[in-house]
Scaffold this motif. Structure first.
Motif, PDB file in Angstrom:
ATOM      1  N   LEU A 169       0.840  -1.205   0.000  1.00  0.00           N
ATOM      2  CA  LEU A 169       0.000   0.000   0.000  1.00  0.00           C
ATOM      3  C   LEU A 169       0.868   1.246   0.000  1.00  0.00           C
ATOM      4  N   ARG A 170       1.913   1.243   0.807  1.00  0.00           N
ATOM      5  CA  ARG A 170       2.808   2.402   0.861  1.00  0.00           C
ATOM      6  C   ARG A 170       3.488   2.637  -0.479  1.00  0.00           C
ATOM      7  N   ALA A 171       3.855   1.547  -1.160  1.00  0.00           N
ATOM      8  CA  ALA A 171       4.550   1.679  -2.444  1.00  0.00           C
ATOM      9  C   ALA A 171       3.626   2.159  -3.550  1.00  0.00           C
ATOM     10  N   ALA A 172       2.362   1.750  -3.504  1.00  0.00           N
ATOM     11  CA  ALA A 172       1.404   2.132  -4.551  1.00  0.00           C
ATOM     12  C   ALA A 172       0.032   2.349  -3.919  1.00  0.00           C
ATOM     13  N   PRO A 173      -0.186   3.520  -3.308  1.00  0.00           N
ATOM     14  CA  PRO A 173      -1.446   3.767  -2.590  1.00  0.00           C
ATOM     15  C   PRO A 173      -2.652   3.720  -3.526  1.00  0.00           C
ATOM     16  N   SER A 174      -3.699   3.035  -3.077  1.00  0.00           N
ATOM     17  CA  SER A 174      -4.962   2.991  -3.811  1.00  0.00           C
ATOM     18  C   SER A 174      -6.023   2.434  -2.877  1.00  0.00           C
ATOM     19  N   VAL A 175      -7.273   2.646  -3.241  1.00  0.00           N
ATOM     20  CA  VAL A 175      -8.371   2.094  -2.450  1.00  0.00           C
ATOM     21  C   VAL A 175      -8.321   0.574  -2.480  1.00  0.00           C
ATOM     22  N   HIS A 176      -7.993   0.024  -3.652  1.00  0.00           N
ATOM     23  CA  HIS A 176      -7.912  -1.435  -3.771  1.00  0.00           C
ATOM     24  C   HIS A 176      -6.829  -2.002  -2.860  1.00  0.00           C
ATOM     25  N   ALA A 177      -5.648  -1.362  -2.858  1.00  0.00           N
ATOM     26  CA  ALA A 177      -4.548  -1.842  -2.016  1.00  0.00           C
ATOM     27  C   ALA A 177      -4.915  -1.767  -0.538  1.00  0.00           C
ATOM     28  N   LEU A 178      -5.639  -0.731  -0.153  1.00  0.00           N
ATOM     29  CA  LEU A 178      -6.093  -0.612   1.238  1.00  0.00           C
ATOM     30  C   LEU A 178      -7.046  -1.751   1.578  1.00  0.00           C
ATOM     31  N   GLY A 179      -7.961  -2.062   0.661  1.00  0.00           N
ATOM     32  CA  GLY A 179      -8.894  -3.153   0.903  1.00  0.00           C
ATOM     33  C   GLY A 179      -8.196  -4.498   1.034  1.00  0.00           C
ATOM     34  N   VAL A 180      -7.176  -4.721   0.200  1.00  0.00           N
ATOM     35  CA  VAL A 180      -6.408  -5.975   0.278  1.00  0.00           C
ATOM     36  C   VAL A 180      -5.705  -6.077   1.626  1.00  0.00           C
ATOM     37  N   LEU A 181      -5.132  -4.968   2.082  1.00  0.00           N
ATOM     38  CA  LEU A 181      -4.469  -4.954   3.389  1.00  0.00           C
ATOM     39  C   LEU A 181      -5.449  -5.306   4.499  1.00  0.00           C
ATOM     40  N   ILE A 182      -6.601  -4.673   4.510  1.00  0.00           N
ATOM     41  CA  ILE A 182      -7.574  -4.905   5.580  1.00  0.00           C
ATOM     42  C   ILE A 182      -8.060  -6.352   5.557  1.00  0.00           C
ATOM     43  N   ALA A 183      -8.393  -6.852   4.363  1.00  0.00           N
ATOM     44  CA  ALA A 183      -8.918  -8.221   4.251  1.00  0.00           C
ATOM     45  C   ALA A 183      -7.891  -9.244   4.719  1.00  0.00           C
ATOM     46  N   ASN A 184      -6.640  -9.072   4.323  1.00  0.00           N
ATOM     47  CA  ASN A 184      -5.612 -10.033   4.713  1.00  0.00           C
ATOM     48  C   ASN A 184      -5.267  -9.927   6.189  1.00  0.00           C
ATOM     49  N   THR A 185      -5.331  -8.733   6.751  1.00  0.00           N
ATOM     50  CA  THR A 185      -5.051  -8.575   8.175  1.00  0.00           C
ATOM     51  C   THR A 185      -6.126  -9.254   9.017  1.00  0.00           C
ATOM     52  N   ILE A 186      -7.390  -9.099   8.618  1.00  0.00           N
ATOM     53  CA  ILE A 186      -8.474  -9.779   9.321  1.00  0.00           C
ATOM     54  C   ILE A 186      -8.292 -11.289   9.247  1.00  0.00           C
ATOM     55  N   ALA A 187      -8.011 -11.779   8.042  1.00  0.00           N
ATOM     56  CA  ALA A 187      -7.825 -13.221   7.868  1.00  0.00           C
ATOM     57  C   ALA A 187      -6.650 -13.730   8.696  1.00  0.00           C
ATOM     58  N   GLU A 188      -5.585 -12.962   8.724  1.00  0.00           N
ATOM     59  CA  GLU A 188      -4.398 -13.389   9.462  1.00  0.00           C
ATOM     60  C   GLU A 188      -4.646 -13.378  10.967  1.00  0.00           C
ATOM     61  N   ARG A 189      -5.433 -12.444  11.439  1.00  0.00           N
ATOM     62  CA  ARG A 189      -5.777 -12.435  12.867  1.00  0.00           C
ATOM     63  C   ARG A 189      -6.535 -13.707  13.240  1.00  0.00           C
ATOM     64  N   TRP A 190      -7.411 -14.144  12.367  1.00  0.00           N
ATOM     65  CA  TRP A 190      -8.129 -15.401  12.631  1.00  0.00           C
ATOM     66  C   TRP A 190      -7.174 -16.587  12.604  1.00  0.00           C
ATOM     67  N   ALA A 191      -6.205 -16.563  11.685  1.00  0.00           N
ATOM     68  CA  ALA A 191      -5.209 -17.638  11.662  1.00  0.00           C
ATOM     69  C   ALA A 191      -4.458 -17.690  12.990  1.00  0.00           C
ATOM     70  N   ALA A 192      -4.097 -16.526  13.504  1.00  0.00           N
ATOM     71  CA  ALA A 192      -3.369 -16.461  14.768  1.00  0.00           C
ATOM     72  C   ALA A 192      -4.213 -16.969  15.931  1.00  0.00           C
ATOM     73  N   THR A 193      -5.489 -16.649  15.907  1.00  0.00           N
ATOM     74  CA  THR A 193      -6.379 -16.976  17.023  1.00  0.00           C
ATOM     75  C   THR A 193      -6.772 -18.450  17.051  1.00  0.00           C
ATOM     76  N   TYR A 194      -7.003 -19.030  15.889  1.00  0.00           N
ATOM     77  CA  TYR A 194      -7.605 -20.358  15.844  1.00  0.00           C
ATOM     78  C   TYR A 194      -6.637 -21.480  15.474  1.00  0.00           C
ATOM     79  N   SER A 195      -5.376 -21.181  15.253  1.00  0.00           N
ATOM     80  CA  SER A 195      -4.403 -22.225  14.938  1.00  0.00           C
ATOM     81  C   SER A 195      -3.689 -22.692  16.209  1.00  0.00           C
ATOM     82  N   LYS A 196      -3.438 -23.987  16.304  1.00  0.00           N
ATOM     83  CA  LYS A 196      -2.674 -24.520  17.425  1.00  0.00           C
ATOM     84  C   LYS A 196      -1.192 -24.222  17.261  1.00  0.00           C
TER      85      LYS A 196
END
Length: 357
Positions: free
Chosen positions: A117-144
């Motif tokens: 996002l920092r390298a190429a700011p855009s609304v799409h890049a922001l959305g990708v960041l948010i979606a992947n961060t949410i998904a990764e938080r779930w990976a952290a929470t629910y993985s053994k």
């Protein structure tokens, strides 16, 4: 074991690592592994779907098919190839699945996509960041078990998600070294330094800085080889000292005849494939701290970490005074720490601790 993995073509470092991971999981489980391959997305998903973790092939039908497959094979353990698939860890737990879930992190995706996002700011890049961060938080929470590539990523993961990385599994790469490449015709008619990497943001950002600050005064022309880099030829060649080749069918001769490999990577996460690849070919490397993150350096003067443009120029002058060739010590380091066999040994210990096989 059930391995959940996206259906992707093997082109970049991530895809190569996924394939090697599968091969080694087959080895450490005695081929007692089933693969659940997520389909390639056929339709564009809505913003709300992406923010709910439905990315990279995760759909309502694929979730239903996953539960069906689990009931059919009754595995002892679930291995998820990528923290971007964290929705599936959450989905399985919410569905009452109590099997151990192990997630392999190719990056800390929140860091990776923040840099994008920092390298190429855009609304799409922001959305990708948010979606992947949410998904990764779930990976952290629910993985053994949470397997990361290096200690830097493990520390960042703990700060972001309040869950530690349980294991470190360094970058490994399938052996593609061919000694005969040294006998092949020189692919470039002058002495050169070599940069290998595709045209994604971190490579372009790093090479743009290098082309502007270092290459014009360097004693060696820097040749850039990688799919997609030809699209940035004008930007990278404008200062002099850089020649962009673009994709190459065979990297062997390019490595064999290079004086040195340069890795001016300024941002990113995980570990850099190009560093392991240079070690595999027995080539010295001049790189930034980011290029060497997760790799052991300091034991040889052929791996030179550079903080500034002046550091790069000093190292390039030394490299220019040496004949290009194969360094067996660098190759031995690859064999010991970054080869398929090295990954298999570490992965076997992790699987033994995580799963009852």
């Amino acid at each position: 074991m059930l391995l959940i993995t996206p259906d992707v073509k093997e082109r970049g470092g991530r895809e190569q690592l996924s394939r090697l991971l599968l091969e080694n999981l087959r080895g450490v489980t005695g081929d007692r592994i089933e693969i659940f391959r997520l389909p390639r997305p056929q339709f564009k998903t809505s913003v709300l779907e992406r923010l709910s973790g439905r990315i990279d092939g995760i759909t309502v039908p694929s979730e239903a098919e996953l539960l069906k497959r689990l009931s059919q094979i009754s595995p002892d353990c679930i291995f998820i190839d990528g923290s971007n698939l964290g929705r599936l860890a959450r989905f399985l737990r919410k569905a009452g699945v109590t099997l151990p879930i192990v997630t392999f992190y190719h990056n800390v995706e929140a860091r990776f996509f923040f840099d994008a996002l920092r390298a190429a700011p855009s609304v799409h890049a922001l959305g990708v960041l948010i979606a992947n961060t949410i998904a990764e938080r779930w990976a952290a929470t629910y993985s053994k078990r949470r397997i990361l590539l290096n200690e830097r990523d493990a520390r960042l993961h703990a700060r972001l998600y309040r869950h530690t990385g349980t294991d470190v599994l360094p970058m490994a790469l399938r052996d593609q070294y061919d000694p005969a490449a040294a006998e092949a015709a020189r692919p470039w008619d002058k002495p050169y330094a070599l940069f290998v990497g595709g045209g994604f943001y971190a490579n372009v950002e790093g090479m743009a800085w290098y082309a502007r600050e270092i290459a014009p005064n360097a004693p060696l022309t820097t040749v850039v080889v990688g799919r997609g880099m030809e699209e940035h030829r004008e930007r990278l060649e404008q200062y002099g000292g850089v020649k962009v080749v673009g994709p190459a069918d065979d990297l062997g001769p390019w490595y064999a005849h290079a004086h040195v490999v340069v890795a001016p990577i300024l941002s990113g996460s995980g570990m850099k494939t190009k560093t392991a690849e240079a070690l595999m070919h027995g080539k010295p490397i001049i790189g930034t701290p980011e290029a060497f993150t997760g790799y052991e350096i300091g034991w040889t003067d052929r791996l030179v970490e550079c903080e500034t443009g002046s550091d790069f120029l000093d190292a390039l002058r030394i490299a220019n005074g040496r004949e290009p060739g194969f360094d067996p010590e660098l190759r031995a380091h690859y064999d010991r720490f970054h080869s398929p066999a090295a990954m298999r040994d570490r992965l076997g210990r992790i699987v033994d601790q995580a799963c009852v096989l």
